[in-house]
Design a protein around this motif. Structure first.
Motif: not given
Length: 330
Positions: A125-126, A129, A144, A147
């Motif tokens: 999820g990071q 981003y 995400a 996260s």
């Protein structure tokens, strides 16, 4: 559905935050037809393509259906696919480095011109981003799960515990081991596992898994210690933790202005924290949603903590699937 074998893309010399990888590879899998909208689904900490870690969301009728989408799963640098490189001297790697490498695979090898959505759990999820930050005109939306856009101070502090336990293992030898440092890796796993689930999960003895594990210690030994000792290299584990701790989209765009960086993201966002996550806390997702232009927050109401987003609980997978399918249909 049988997992397709993972493939590797050879970058050659590849510049990263801590220097240069002289012979870099990115591992990936593809599902579905290239004519369909592309979805990118990168791995998280502890996940490997070869172990089927991404399969809980991929398949006919699942959140990411190969009949509808061209799905590309990517392994993080240092996840052991391909094998470890340069032991304790592996240079520092950031999410931006991973994203640039994955972008090269998509555009230079697979012919992808636009990404419909990036989906990621935890470290994945990071990365989602970062995809929306590094390539704002290439990514239409992102999801995400459990996260954050920036690794919080508390999250960094949590990671120092298992990191210290691993480094203190008498067989770790400063990273210059010649055989698997089982004592060090088992210590890491024991420190880490308590953070992965909510307190209620332990209170209700859900670690017994319906009688599969008669005691908590059996669960820790077989599920946590066994998995890391069998499948992971200790230096890889530390290198990935470093990538995790460095996570911050505003270090890529915005010069440290976190709110400004999130406000500049063009992609639609679906943020799915878990109510009982102890290190990617739902409050962080709520704060980030308030800074994004077009974002939806869907909290996973589960006692499974962080692991709720990773496929461990069928009820949570069903909730995540429903939310992703609705988001992709918007």
């Amino acid at each position: 559905m049988a997992e397709p074998p993972f493939q590797t893309y050879h970058h050659g010399r590849f510049r990263v935050a801590g220097g240069v990888l002289p012979n870099a590879f990115t591992a990936y899998q593809t599902h579905g037809d290239t004519s369909n909208p592309c979805i990118v689904f990168p791995t998280c900490y502890g996940a490997k393509l070869g172990l089927g870690s991404q399969s809980y969301l991929i398949g006919k009728g699942k959140a990411l259906d190969p009949d509808k989408y061209f799905i590309v799963t990517f392994a993080l640098f240092c996840n052991g696919e391909p094998p470890p490189y340069n032991g304790p001297y592996f240079p520092a790697i950031t999410y931006e480095d991973n994203t640039r490498a994955q972008y090269a695979v998509l555009t230079q090898h697979l012919g992808v011109e636009r990404v419909h959505c990036v989906v990621g759990f935890s470290m994945g999820g990071q990365q989602a981003y970062h995809w929306a930050t590094v390539y704002p005109d290439f990514v239409e939306r992102f999801v995400a799960i459990c996260s954050s856009a920036r690794t919080s101070p508390h999250n960094k502090c949590f990671l120092e515990g298992p990191k210290a336990a691993l480094k203190a293992g008498r067989d770790f030898n400063g990273g210059h081991y010649t055989i698997t440092p089982g004592i060090a890796i088992r210590a890491f796993a024991r420190v880490y596992c308590a953070w992965a689930y909510g307190q209620t999960w332990f209170r209700e003895h859900l670690y017994e898994m319906g009688g599969l594990y008669p005691t908590l210690d059996t669960f820790i030994q077989e599920v946590w210690e066994g998995r890391y000792v069998t499948h992971w290299d200790a230096n890889d584990m530390l290198a990935l933790l470093d990538t995790w701790q460095r996570g911050d989209v505003s270090s890529v765009r915005g010069g440290g202005d976190f709110a400004g960086c999130l406000g500049a993201i063009k992609a639609k966002a679906l943020l799915m924290p878990c109510k009982t996550d102890l290190y990617f806390c739902p409050e962080d997702s709520a704060n980030e949603m308030s800074m994004l232009k077009d974002a939806e927050l869907a909290v996973i109401d589960s006692v499974w903590g962080h692991i709720a987003g990773g496929g461990a609980s069928p009820a949570d997978v069903a909730f995540i699937t429903q939310k992703i399918q609705a988001f992709l249909a918007r």
